[in-house]
Write an enzyme that holds these catalytic residues in place. Structure first.
Site, short mmCIF file in Angstrom:
data_model
loop_
_atom_site.label_atom_id
_atom_site.label_comp_id
_atom_site.label_asym_id
_atom_site.label_seq_id
_atom_site.Cartn_x
_atom_site.Cartn_y
_atom_site.Cartn_z
N HIS A 167 -0.73 -0.87 0.69
CA HIS A 167 -0.62 -2.33 0.85
C HIS A 167 -1.88 -3.05 0.38
O HIS A 167 -1.90 -4.28 0.34
CB HIS A 167 -0.25 -2.69 2.30
N ASP A 179 1.92 4.71 3.00
CA ASP A 179 1.01 3.59 2.79
C ASP A 179 -0.34 4.06 2.23
O ASP A 179 -1.39 3.62 2.69
CB ASP A 179 0.81 2.78 4.08
N SER A 192 -8.47 -2.36 5.87
CA SER A 192 -7.36 -1.51 5.43
C SER A 192 -7.80 -0.61 4.27
O SER A 192 -8.35 -1.09 3.29
CB SER A 192 -6.18 -2.36 4.98
#
Length: 696
Positions: free
Chosen positions: A101, A131, A224
């Site tokens: 992402h 992911d 992230s």
């Protein structure tokens, strides 16, 4: 990323209650002097500090901060926006682990090392199911990078210290400390009847294979993809989610599986059976997994597996999931099977055991690739098996229309294409995927632009004819020639007349005399009151009379001499002014649309020069439109910027602009440098397009 907010809300509530209990207990211990003695407190932090420093020194040099240009699709066109995240170098050759992402759907990725050096990165592989993305830093072939070691996430224990490193809120190269609070977190719905996946993108999700490491080392948007680090200085997780004081990381052992497969084969390939399963604890069982659904046309359906079956073993190896935390392990086992492998499955159905065989298929992505077709004015997407089920589509044969650009060919056709239509052919050429559609549209353009499009809308089979040409003209504009006095005025109402000491006056008070005009040369001044034109007295005295003077002037001719009777300092006098041509307005002059970077410029007018206090010979083109999400918009170009030069070449007007931009499109420079005037200063804007996505 749209995370599962209901789950986080519940987790947040539980966490708050837990904190409250801990706080009460700590207060109680403090009151009764039950906390450890001060000498022990001093020794412990020193050891912890040394462990933190050691872990930091091992991993910190391998942390990268990621800036990306993310491409997304909206309203029938590709748009772009900047985004950021974190990553960690895991090989000396410069391979970077980060989140999908963060890096997925990106057209450009730049990584900044902790030394401050910035390098571009290329995508090696994306894996939305976990992911994760694998990037490769662009550098000299023999260059070696500092890299971090992936540790054994299965050895993590609840309460163990961990460090989160990365780029929180774009605050680069940061580190926080916390403890592990759960080593095998999965999210279920409120009734605990199924695992909830986390939506990454429209139709793309993650969670089936993952048991997250839950921790409280502070992570924020931007963390992230960054590493979760043990105090032994190993990467034990890749941070993915955070909020309400909790963070969730992908275990390093799962990340290692993805990395090793990508380094070995260059891609991710997983076996797929086509079943959804649940734990058996509510059945009062301790072994097996419960089949809850079968995917139509899947290997499981072909093998005769049914919902309600309990899978006991695969190829002789037991398959057990008593609790939800064990479900990801079952899916991991399925995914590890080679594609095309014939497997033996032992089932329990109606109290009786039976054995079936199945041949594994490729585990496809949930979401198909998506592209923009500028000639047609649409965005379209490949259709996957999962999309057929999730969207209740009539067929997988064709491409799904995801957006239609207003005014463009497929919107102008009758009937027009709409979102969710499925294009099955163009000019008789079948379009089962994006590649076929691209080819069919290209042929149609070369053959004159007519496209006979067959498409499905629900159960209907429709056909339409479109003309493949971009409707908005690239240039526009004209000229008007009307006489003009060269001043701005206001009506002399009775109140204004009294205020300026001319109570009987009617007409127009001059509020501004434009520079370089015949009015200025004739000596008109701000504050003069025009009482008559060529001895015809003006009657204007009400606000609604504001157009009277303009209408009188426009009834005359350009170049004609007009005699004005004016009142100045209480005295009347005559002033003769030569009427000149009304300067063109911004609406009248030539405009040019720049298609690749998506912005519109126009020639500047004399009024532009006057109102902006530019020199009389100021040249350039004025930006009047900059499409949201286009490359120019992404680079920071704005409406009202005056472009002076592009890549060092002067841009005097729209004709010069077209020539310069034609050269830019032909040469495709990595960076297009625009020098401009913005407000009262000059400025540079650097446009860095992805030419491969702009030009066929």
């Amino acid at each position: 990323m749209r995370a599962n907010f209901n789950t986080f809300r519940r987790c947040h509530s539980i966490f708050r209650r837990a904190c409250h209990v801990i706080l009460v207990v700590l207060c109680f211990l403090h009151l009764f002097n039950m906390l450890p003695v001060a000498s022990a407190q001093r020794a412990y932090p020193d050891a912890l500090r040394r462990d933190i420093e050691r872990a930091r020194d091992k991993v910190y040099p391998a942390v990268v901060n990621i800036l990306a240009v993310t491409r997304y699709f909206s309203e029938g066109r590709a748009q772009r926006s900047p985004s950021g995240g974190s990553g960690v170098i895991v090989t000396p050759q410069g391979h970077v682990l980060t989140n999908y992402h963060v890096a997925g759907n990106s057209t450009r990725i730049t990584c900044s090392l902790t030394t401050g050096e910035t390098l571009e990165a290329t995508v090696v592989a994306h894996d939305p199911l976990t992911d994760l993305s694998i990037l490769k830093l662009r550098a000299a072939p023999k260059r070696r990078f500092p890299y971090a070691t992936l540790g054994n996430s299965d050895a993590l224990k609840v309460g163990e210290y961990v460090l989160a490193m990365g780029n929180p809120l774009m605050l680069s190269s940061s580190a926080t400390l916390g403890i592990v609070s759960n080593t095998r977190r999965v999210f279920t719905d409120f009734t605990q009847t199924e695992i909830e996946e986390i939506e990454l993108d429209e139709g793309e999700s993650t969670g089936l294979l993952t048991r997250w490491i839950q921790h409280d080392a502070l992570i924020l948007p931007g963390n992230s993809g960054g590493p979760l680090v043990s105090l032994s200085g190993e990467v034990v997780g890749i941070n993915e989610l955070g909020g309400s004081g909790m963070g969730f990381a992908i275990p390093s052992n799962l990340a290692r599986q993805v990395l090793q497969q990508v380094l070995k084969t260059g891609r991710i390939q997983r076996g797929w059976l086509g079943v959804t399963v649940l734990p058996v604890e509510k059945l009062g069982r301790k072994t097996g997994v419960l089949v809850s659904s079968i995917f139509p046309g899947s290997p499981a359906q072909k093998a005769g597996i049914q919902p309600g079956d309990i899978i006991l073993s695969i190829d002789g190896k037991a398959t057990n999931a008593r609790f939800f935390e064990e479900i990801p392990l079952f899916y991991q086992k399925m995914a590890s099977l080679p594609v095309g492998k014939k497997i033996t499955i032992r089932l329990l159905r109606g109290g009786k055991q039976r054995t079936v065989t199945a041949v594994t298929a490729q585990w496809e992505r949930s979401r198909g690739d998506e592209e923009e077709f500028r000639e047609a004015g649409i965005t379209a997407q490949d259709i996957t098996r999962a999309m057929v089920v999730a969207r209740k589509l009539a067929t997988q044969q064709g491409v799904l229309v995801t957006g239609v650009r207003p005014g463009y060919p497929f919107d102008s056709a009758r009937p027009n294409l709409k979102r969710s239509d499925i294009i099955t052919s163009v000019n008789g050429v079948a379009t089962p995927n994006l590649t076929a559609l691209r080819k069919a549209i290209g042929i149609a353009v070369k053959n004159g632009g007519e496209a006979i499009v067959h498409f499905r809308r629900g159960e209907e089979h429709l056909v339409t004819v479109a003309k493949l040409s971009t409707p908005p003209p690239d240039t526009m504009g004209g000229e008007l020639a009307k006489p003009w006095l060269g001043v701005k005025t206001q009506v002399v109402t009775p109140d204004i007349a009294k205020a300026v000491g001319a109570q009987e006056a009617r007409g127009f008070r001059i509020t501004e005399v434009y520079p370089w005009t015949e009015a200025g040369k004739a000596g008109l001044r701000t504050g003069d009151i025009i009482l008559a034109v060529n001895d015809t007295e003006l009657e204007a005295s009400r606000p609604q009379d504001a157009d009277e003077l303009r209408r009188i002037i426009e009834d005359m001719s350009v170049g004609e001499q007009v005699e004005l009777t004016i009142l100045r300092s209480g005295k009347t006098q005559k002033v003769s002014v030569t009427l000149e041509e009304t300067p063109a307005s911004g609406e009248d002059v030539r405009r040019v649309r720049q298609k690749e970077f998506e912005f519109v410029v126009r020639d500047i007018t004399m009024l532009d020069r006057m109102e902006n206090r530019w020199n009389r010979d100021q040249q350039g083109v004025l930006v009047v439109e900059c499409t949201m999400g286009g490359w120019a918009n992404l680079a920071g170009l704005r409406a009202d910027d005056l472009i002076l030069s592009i890549n060092g070449l002067p841009v005097a007007d729209t004709h010069a602009f077209e020539q310069v931009m034609a050269r830019v499109v032909r040469e495709r420079p990595k960076v297009t440098r625009i020098f401009l005037r913005r407000d009262g200063r000059t400025h540079f804007v650097f446009i860095e397009p992805d030419w491969a996505k702009l030009l066929p």
